[in-house]
Design a protein around this motif. Structure first.
Motif, PDB file in Angstrom:
ATOM      1  N   ASP A 163       0.831  -1.218   0.000  1.00 53.18           N
ATOM      2  CA  ASP A 163       0.000   0.000   0.000  1.00 53.18           C
ATOM      3  C   ASP A 163       0.861   1.262   0.000  1.00 53.18           C
ATOM      4  O   ASP A 163       0.602   2.197  -0.752  1.00 53.18           O
ATOM      5  N   GLN A 164       1.885   1.287   0.836  1.00 57.45           N
ATOM      6  CA  GLN A 164       2.761   2.456   0.896  1.00 57.45           C
ATOM      7  C   GLN A 164       3.489   2.677  -0.424  1.00 57.45           C
ATOM      8  O   GLN A 164       3.680   3.819  -0.844  1.00 57.45           O
ATOM      9  N   GLY A 165       3.883   1.591  -1.074  1.00 57.67           N
ATOM     10  CA  GLY A 165       4.569   1.709  -2.357  1.00 57.67           C
ATOM     11  C   GLY A 165       3.685   2.323  -3.424  1.00 57.67           C
ATOM     12  O   GLY A 165       4.139   3.136  -4.241  1.00 57.67           O
ATOM     13  N   VAL A 166       2.400   1.959  -3.421  1.00 56.04           N
ATOM     14  CA  VAL A 166       1.454   2.530  -4.386  1.00 56.04           C
ATOM     15  C   VAL A 166       1.225   4.004  -4.077  1.00 56.04           C
ATOM     16  O   VAL A 166       1.275   4.858  -4.967  1.00 56.04           O
ATOM     17  N   ARG A 167       0.984   4.317  -2.789  1.00 53.98           N
ATOM     18  CA  ARG A 167       0.722   5.711  -2.407  1.00 53.98           C
ATOM     19  C   ARG A 167       1.908   6.627  -2.693  1.00 53.98           C
ATOM     20  O   ARG A 167       1.723   7.776  -3.092  1.00 53.98           O
ATOM     21  N   SER A 168       3.116   6.124  -2.487  1.00 51.71           N
ATOM     22  CA  SER A 168       4.300   6.971  -2.692  1.00 51.71           C
ATOM     23  C   SER A 168       4.716   7.044  -4.157  1.00 51.71           C
ATOM     24  O   SER A 168       5.577   7.837  -4.515  1.00 51.71           O
ATOM     25  N   GLY A 169       4.124   6.204  -5.000  1.00 49.34           N
ATOM     26  CA  GLY A 169       4.493   6.191  -6.407  1.00 49.34           C
ATOM     27  C   GLY A 169       5.682   5.294  -6.704  1.00 49.34           C
ATOM     28  O   GLY A 169       6.177   5.258  -7.829  1.00 49.34           O
ATOM     29  N   GLN A 170       6.160   4.548  -5.717  1.00 50.29           N
ATOM     30  CA  GLN A 170       7.287   3.648  -5.935  1.00 50.29           C
ATOM     31  C   GLN A 170       6.860   2.367  -6.655  1.00 50.29           C
ATOM     32  O   GLN A 170       7.694   1.699  -7.252  1.00 50.29           O
ATOM     33  N   LEU A 171       5.577   2.034  -6.577  1.00 52.81           N
ATOM     34  CA  LEU A 171       5.043   0.851  -7.261  1.00 52.81           C
ATOM     35  C   LEU A 171       3.982   1.285  -8.262  1.00 52.81           C
ATOM     36  O   LEU A 171       3.110   2.098  -7.940  1.00 52.81           O
ATOM     37  N   SER A 172       4.069   0.733  -9.450  1.00 57.68           N
ATOM     38  CA  SER A 172       3.011   0.981 -10.429  1.00 57.68           C
ATOM     39  C   SER A 172       1.821   0.095 -10.079  1.00 57.68           C
ATOM     40  O   SER A 172       1.921  -0.828  -9.275  1.00 57.68           O
ATOM     41  N   ARG A 173       0.688   0.368 -10.705  1.00 57.48           N
ATOM     42  CA  ARG A 173      -0.490  -0.475 -10.472  1.00 57.48           C
ATOM     43  C   ARG A 173      -0.217  -1.909 -10.913  1.00 57.48           C
ATOM     44  O   ARG A 173      -0.646  -2.856 -10.266  1.00 57.48           O
ATOM     45  N   ARG A 174       0.485  -2.067 -12.011  1.00 59.05           N
ATOM     46  CA  ARG A 174       0.812  -3.410 -12.500  1.00 59.05           C
ATOM     47  C   ARG A 174       1.694  -4.163 -11.504  1.00 59.05           C
ATOM     48  O   ARG A 174       1.458  -5.333 -11.211  1.00 59.05           O
ATOM     49  N   GLU A 175       2.724  -3.486 -10.983  1.00 58.60           N
ATOM     50  CA  GLU A 175       3.594  -4.117  -9.992  1.00 58.60           C
ATOM     51  C   GLU A 175       2.807  -4.495  -8.737  1.00 58.60           C
ATOM     52  O   GLU A 175       2.944  -5.607  -8.210  1.00 58.60           O
ATOM     53  N   ALA A 176       1.972  -3.556  -8.269  1.00 54.03           N
ATOM     54  CA  ALA A 176       1.179  -3.813  -7.065  1.00 54.03           C
ATOM     55  C   ALA A 176       0.207  -4.966  -7.285  1.00 54.03           C
ATOM     56  O   ALA A 176       0.025  -5.802  -6.392  1.00 54.03           O
ATOM     57  N   THR A 177      -0.404  -5.032  -8.471  1.00 56.97           N
ATOM     58  CA  THR A 177      -1.341  -6.123  -8.764  1.00 56.97           C
ATOM     59  C   THR A 177      -0.622  -7.466  -8.743  1.00 56.97           C
ATOM     60  O   THR A 177      -1.130  -8.445  -8.173  1.00 56.97           O
ATOM     61  N   ARG A 178       0.558  -7.519  -9.324  1.00 57.62           N
ATOM     62  CA  ARG A 178       1.326  -8.775  -9.332  1.00 57.62           C
ATOM     63  C   ARG A 178       1.741  -9.165  -7.911  1.00 57.62           C
ATOM     64  O   ARG A 178       1.599 -10.315  -7.504  1.00 57.62           O
ATOM     65  N   LEU A 179       2.233  -8.185  -7.145  1.00 59.56           N
ATOM     66  CA  LEU A 179       2.648  -8.467  -5.763  1.00 59.56           C
ATOM     67  C   LEU A 179       1.462  -8.898  -4.904  1.00 59.56           C
ATOM     68  O   LEU A 179       1.580  -9.806  -4.085  1.00 59.56           O
ATOM     69  N   ARG A 180       0.309  -8.253  -5.099  1.00 59.60           N
ATOM     70  CA  ARG A 180      -0.890  -8.650  -4.349  1.00 59.60           C
ATOM     71  C   ARG A 180      -1.352 -10.053  -4.739  1.00 59.60           C
ATOM     72  O   ARG A 180      -1.833 -10.798  -3.883  1.00 59.60           O
ATOM     73  N   GLY A 181      -1.197 -10.405  -6.008  1.00 62.63           N
ATOM     74  CA  GLY A 181      -1.536 -11.766  -6.429  1.00 62.63           C
ATOM     75  C   GLY A 181      -0.669 -12.795  -5.721  1.00 62.63           C
ATOM     76  O   GLY A 181      -1.160 -13.833  -5.258  1.00 62.63           O
ATOM     77  N   GLU A 182       0.628 -12.518  -5.631  1.00 64.43           N
ATOM     78  CA  GLU A 182       1.526 -13.425  -4.913  1.00 64.43           C
ATOM     79  C   GLU A 182       1.193 -13.450  -3.424  1.00 64.43           C
ATOM     80  O   GLU A 182       1.212 -14.510  -2.790  1.00 64.43           O
ATOM     81  N   PHE A 183       0.870 -12.288  -2.865  1.00 64.24           N
ATOM     82  CA  PHE A 183       0.487 -12.197  -1.459  1.00 64.24           C
ATOM     83  C   PHE A 183      -0.773 -13.026  -1.199  1.00 64.24           C
ATOM     84  O   PHE A 183      -0.822 -13.807  -0.245  1.00 64.24           O
ATOM     85  N   ASN A 184      -1.781 -12.883  -2.048  1.00 67.79           N
ATOM     86  CA  ASN A 184      -3.023 -13.642  -1.878  1.00 67.79           C
ATOM     87  C   ASN A 184      -2.784 -15.140  -2.048  1.00 67.79           C
ATOM     88  O   ASN A 184      -3.431 -15.956  -1.381  1.00 67.79           O
ATOM     89  N   GLY A 185      -1.872 -15.514  -2.927  1.00 70.29           N
ATOM     90  CA  GLY A 185      -1.513 -16.920  -3.068  1.00 70.29           C
ATOM     91  C   GLY A 185      -0.907 -17.465  -1.785  1.00 70.29           C
ATOM     92  O   GLY A 185      -1.182 -18.614  -1.393  1.00 70.29           O
ATOM     93  N   LEU A 186      -0.092 -16.664  -1.124  1.00 71.07           N
ATOM     94  CA  LEU A 186       0.469 -17.075   0.161  1.00 71.07           C
ATOM     95  C   LEU A 186      -0.615 -17.219   1.231  1.00 71.07           C
ATOM     96  O   LEU A 186      -0.556 -18.125   2.063  1.00 71.07           O
ATOM     97  N   LEU A 187      -1.600 -16.333   1.193  1.00 68.32           N
ATOM     98  CA  LEU A 187      -2.703 -16.443   2.153  1.00 68.32           C
ATOM     99  C   LEU A 187      -3.473 -17.749   1.944  1.00 68.32           C
ATOM    100  O   LEU A 187      -3.832 -18.422   2.916  1.00 68.32           O
ATOM    101  N   ARG A 188      -3.713 -18.112   0.674  1.00 68.90           N
ATOM    102  CA  ARG A 188      -4.404 -19.382   0.389  1.00 68.90           C
ATOM    103  C   ARG A 188      -3.566 -20.579   0.827  1.00 68.90           C
ATOM    104  O   ARG A 188      -4.084 -21.531   1.405  1.00 68.90           O
TER     105      ARG A 188
END
Length: 123
Positions: free
Chosen positions: A57-82
């Protein structure tokens, strides 16, 4: 005089034996492993997940992460949750806990690298 020399020599021998052990690293770039009990930096799985989510979240807000990067990272994060939910069904074994720790470490490094790669900086 002799009474003072023997204890001083024993003390010096004990201190010289203990110093090399105190200088050893943990093997994780100076940090203790996250899930081993007895270390001051131990975090529960839930705390670690919250920390990773916050960093994305901080990376997206600060502009350090693009939406594409954040979407990919969140996908991996959600996979870990599963994966964690599947592991918890029968109770976490030591191997499963170690596997989750390794995967969380890898995702944490990916978040750090994506936030520092400067390919989405504003300005």
């Amino acid at each position: 005089m002799r009474k003072f020399i023997i204890p001083a020599v024993v003390l010096a021998a004990v201190a010289s034996a203990a110093l090399p052990a105190a200088a050893q690293s943990y093997g994780h770039h100076g940090r203790p492993p996250v899930y081993q009990a007895g270390y001051g930096n131990w975090q529960s799985i839930n705390a670690r997940q919250a920390n990773l989510d916050r960093r994305i979240d901080q990376g997206v807000r600060s502009g350090q992460l693009s939406r594409r990067e954040a979407t990919r990272l969140r996908g991996e994060f959600n996979g870990l949750l599963r994966l964690e939910a599947n592991y918890r069904r029968g109770g976490l074994t030591a191997w499963e806990r170690t596997d989750l720790d390794r995967r969380f470490d890898r995702l944490s490094a990916q978040i750090r690298n994506e936030r520092r790669d400067r390919d989405n900086r504003r300005g």
